[in-house]
Structures are given as structure tokens and as C-alpha cells.
Write an enzyme that holds these catalytic residues in place. Sequence first.
Site, short mmCIF file in Angstrom:
data_model
loop_
_atom_site.label_atom_id
_atom_site.label_comp_id
_atom_site.label_asym_id
_atom_site.label_seq_id
_atom_site.Cartn_x
_atom_site.Cartn_y
_atom_site.Cartn_z
N GLU A 14 -5.81 -15.10 -36.03
CA GLU A 14 -5.62 -14.41 -34.75
C GLU A 14 -4.89 -13.09 -34.94
O GLU A 14 -5.15 -12.12 -34.24
CB GLU A 14 -4.85 -15.31 -33.79
CG GLU A 14 -5.59 -16.56 -33.37
CD GLU A 14 -6.79 -16.24 -32.50
OE1 GLU A 14 -6.72 -16.43 -31.29
OE2 GLU A 14 -7.83 -15.78 -33.05
N THR A 56 -9.88 -8.10 -27.09
CA THR A 56 -8.57 -8.65 -26.75
C THR A 56 -7.47 -7.60 -26.85
O THR A 56 -6.58 -7.53 -25.99
CB THR A 56 -8.23 -9.85 -27.66
OG1 THR A 56 -9.26 -10.84 -27.54
CG2 THR A 56 -6.90 -10.47 -27.27
#
Length: 296
Positions: free
Chosen positions: A126, A179
Amino acid sequence: MKVRVKAPCTSANLGVGFDVFGLCLKEPYDVIEVEAIDDKEIIIEVDDKNIPTDPDKNVAGIVAKKMIDDFNIGKGVKITIKKGVKAGSGLGSSAASSAGTAYAINELFKLNLDKLKLVDYASYGELASSGAKHADNVAPAIFGGFTMVTNYEPLEVLHIPIDFKLDILIAIPNISINTKEAREILPKAVGLKDLVNNVGKACGMVYALYNKDKSLFGRYMMSDKVIEPVRGKLIPNYFKIKEEVKDKVYGITISGSGPSIIAFPKEEFIDEVENILRDYYENTIRTEVGKGVEVV
């Protein structure tokens, strides 16, 4: 010697639980196969040409390299990924690949890591994907059910299994939202009134889960005063859809950073809500709470 796993999609934030709450969904999911090879290298094959296969740029490769180095495994791996979770959809696509890889390597090399440690390793993927080592997607992907990431140094994850039926609809618009970009538009400061609202409603959502109160869970989920009002503008028809189904759902909100929309329909309206969502976004699926990564 190889291990194949099914790594599910996840929905993070759930309204007021920004960067804390996460929910594992049964589908869609990635299928990831990790095979030990004698050459000390990491080979990645993926069925999506838009995803890099360079192990230094692919989240699965980054997770694998970190684990292989940390445990001096002395072998390489070939990672084959069949993507079921669309990248940029707000359904934890990078988290599915990261969590699935961490889980598979743990099984393949019998590292005996607990779930919290697997979440920690998966979050390195991530970091590469979004620029932040956040765990609100990888935690539910590993644990299943509902999770809360309550601390990072050290990492702490609280887990609530969902042992009651919770119907879920996911509408997936045919656009992607990055994101990193979705984080950049967020307010840099939050007013005290909005902070109190979100903290109170987040606590209420946890209470609702323990009491199997779908109505309270959904109502509080839709009470975000900070994130959803900003990100909702990035999703075509989002606020229109929300208004149209408000009396037919327990709750509806943005999944992760979007553009996917997650809805918890009332049982008697599930078909109607599904049709409404599909009128706007053809790629609408019916799913339920998932159990997390598993060997297949």
C-alpha cells in the site's frame, strides 16, 4: 512447491471511519499463485496489461521482496495474479494483491506469522501504491469481517466478525480515481463540531455491529461531514443516487476513495435498489461480507 489463494476486495472508510474502518467483501477477488523457484529473483505475471510486472513497482513484488529479505528465505518466487478487483475502483485492488501475496508466502514457506504481522507486511504494498503505509484495506482482506486500524506504531487492528446476514450492493463506475489524488483534495484541518460528529457516529457504528442493528449502522455511516462531501463530487450522479435510494437502504456511501459506491439495501428492496444502481452503472454486483484471504 506453490500456493494459490483467493484475495478478496474490501471497502474502506465506510463514511465516518476514514482511514480506520474496513469491511471485507466476498467478491470480487484476485486469484494469486506463488511458486518457489531456485533462482533468487521475483517474477510477476498478471493478466492486466496496465499493472506493472517489475517487482520493484508491483505491490505483490514489493511485499514478496520484503518478506524474502526479512526471513532470509534463500529462494525466489514466481507470482501469478489473475485480477478480479479493478484497479482504481475504490475496492482495495492493490490491497487484495498485497494481502494475497503476504498470505501465500507465509503459507508457502511456513513462516507461521499471525494475521497482524501479515497485515503489516501487506501494508508495504500500500505504501508503494498510494504513498502511505495505510492498512484499512489490507486489514479486512487478511482478517475478514469488519476491522478497525487503531494505531500504526505499533500496528494495532481490532476485528469484529460479522455473524449475521448483511446484503451488500457495489456499483462500479467505469472511471478510475487515483488514491493519492483523492487524498490531496481533502481538507487539511477539521472543525471541532465535525470532529465530534464523526467520532460519535463511528463509535455508534461499532455499537450497531455488536447489536446487529443494520439500521443504526447504515444511518451513522451516512453522517460523514468531512470526507464524503468532498469526494462525492468526483463520482458522477453519486448524490443523485443517494437521494433516490435513501428510503430503500440501511446506508449508502463511497467505497474507499471511490468511485465505487457501496450500499446496504433493506431486504425487501434489494432487487429494486440493484436495478436503480444498474441504471446508472451497469457494473453493479450483489455480494456479502467476506472471510478474508484463503487458500484455494
